[in-house]
Scaffold this motif. Structure first.
Motif, short mmCIF file in Angstrom:
data_model
loop_
_atom_site.label_atom_id
_atom_site.label_comp_id
_atom_site.label_asym_id
_atom_site.label_seq_id
_atom_site.Cartn_x
_atom_site.Cartn_y
_atom_site.Cartn_z
N MET A 1 45.53 42.63 87.28
CA MET A 1 45.49 44.02 86.82
C MET A 1 44.09 44.33 86.29
SD MET A 1 47.70 46.39 86.59
CE MET A 1 48.03 47.94 85.97
N ALA A 2 43.48 45.36 86.77
CA ALA A 2 42.14 45.75 86.33
C ALA A 2 42.21 46.33 84.92
CB ALA A 2 41.54 46.76 87.30
N ASP A 3 41.16 46.07 84.15
CA ASP A 3 41.15 46.48 82.74
C ASP A 3 40.20 47.63 82.43
OD1 ASP A 3 38.64 45.27 82.85
OD2 ASP A 3 39.19 43.58 81.60
N GLY A 4 39.66 48.31 83.44
CA GLY A 4 38.73 49.42 83.20
C GLY A 4 37.31 48.96 82.95
N ARG A 5 37.09 47.66 82.98
CA ARG A 5 35.77 47.09 82.72
C ARG A 5 34.95 47.14 84.00
NH1 ARG A 5 34.82 41.44 82.88
NH2 ARG A 5 37.05 41.36 83.30
N ILE A 6 33.68 47.58 83.86
CA ILE A 6 32.74 47.59 84.97
C ILE A 6 31.68 46.54 84.66
CG2 ILE A 6 31.02 48.94 86.22
CD1 ILE A 6 32.75 51.43 85.61
N GLY A 31 35.78 56.48 82.08
CA GLY A 31 36.24 56.04 80.76
C GLY A 31 36.28 54.53 80.65
N GLY A 32 35.62 53.85 81.58
CA GLY A 32 35.58 52.39 81.56
C GLY A 32 34.55 51.87 80.57
N THR A 33 34.57 50.56 80.40
CA THR A 33 33.57 49.91 79.54
C THR A 33 32.56 49.21 80.43
OG1 THR A 33 34.92 47.91 79.37
CG2 THR A 33 35.19 49.59 77.64
N LEU A 34 31.33 49.14 79.93
CA LEU A 34 30.25 48.52 80.70
C LEU A 34 29.98 47.12 80.17
CD1 LEU A 34 28.24 49.07 82.98
CD2 LEU A 34 26.67 49.99 81.26
N HIS A 35 29.90 46.17 81.09
CA HIS A 35 29.71 44.76 80.76
C HIS A 35 28.52 44.26 81.58
CE1 HIS A 35 31.55 40.80 79.55
NE2 HIS A 35 30.71 40.42 80.50
N ALA A 36 27.35 44.11 80.96
CA ALA A 36 26.12 43.68 81.66
C ALA A 36 26.00 42.16 81.58
CB ALA A 36 24.90 44.34 81.04
N ALA A 103 38.23 42.66 86.26
CA ALA A 103 37.45 43.90 86.11
C ALA A 103 37.89 44.94 87.13
CB ALA A 103 35.96 43.61 86.28
N GLU A 104 37.57 46.17 86.83
CA GLU A 104 37.83 47.29 87.73
C GLU A 104 36.83 47.30 88.89
OE1 GLU A 104 39.98 50.67 88.79
OE2 GLU A 104 40.32 49.51 86.98
N LEU A 105 35.58 46.89 88.58
CA LEU A 105 34.50 47.03 89.54
C LEU A 105 33.37 46.08 89.18
CD1 LEU A 105 33.68 48.99 91.90
CD2 LEU A 105 32.60 50.43 90.16
N LEU A 106 32.68 45.58 90.19
CA LEU A 106 31.47 44.78 90.03
C LEU A 106 30.33 45.53 90.72
CD1 LEU A 106 29.84 42.23 89.32
CD2 LEU A 106 30.78 41.17 91.39
N VAL A 107 29.21 45.70 90.02
CA VAL A 107 28.08 46.47 90.55
C VAL A 107 26.84 45.58 90.55
CG1 VAL A 107 26.65 48.55 90.29
CG2 VAL A 107 29.06 48.59 89.59
#
Length: 144
Positions: A1-6, A31-36, A103-107
């Motif tokens: 389940m994705a947690d809104g984290r990018i 409305g996601g959170t950013l994780h660098a 995560a919701e997405l990886l960039v």
């Protein structure tokens, strides 16, 4: 389940700064959170090229500085303050795949700091598109 984290890969290169800006904008929209994430490792060739690495050389500290400077350069102060920062020892592609779990997405940028400027897509971006546990966005470099 994705947690809104990018999760976004950062190495200080221009493509990674563009990816960081894109990821921050996407987090704001969703409305996601950013994780660098930045990673570091000693290249295998260092054993022969640099037989006497100075004891004060701290690649983890250098990676943290690059991450902090990248966020300061690419984001607003508010965005930078709200971003989770992670420094990982090890292979960049594997670190990003691991950090993207749930995560919701990886960039990522289309290429980072490497010796292969002619490559169409960098080795890290190629690897994560094949192995990431979530959708991946590769922010391409625009050419004039």
């Amino acid at each position: 389940m994705a947690d809104g984290r990018i999760v976004v890969g950062v190495d200080g290169s221009e493509p990674s700064l563009r990816a960081l800006k894109w990821a921050a904008a996407q987090a704001a929209l969703t409305g996601g959170t950013l994780h660098a994430v930045i990673s570091w490792e000693y290249p295998a060739s260092w054993a022969t090229l640099m037989p006497g690495v100075p004891p004060e050389f701290d690649p983890e500290r250098l990676a943290k500085q690059i991450l902090d400077q990248s966020l300061e350069q690419a984001l607003t102060p508010e965005q930078a303050a709200a971003t989770t920062r992670t420094v990982v020892g090890g292979n960049a592609a594997q670190a990003l795949v691991d950090q993207a779990a749930g995560a919701e997405l990886l960039v990522v940028g289309d290429r980072g700091y490497s010796g292969f400027k002619a490559a169409v897509l960098g080795s890290v971006s190629t690897n994560v598109t094949q192995h990431a546990p979530c959708p991946v966005v590769v922010v391409r470099t625009t050419t004039p």
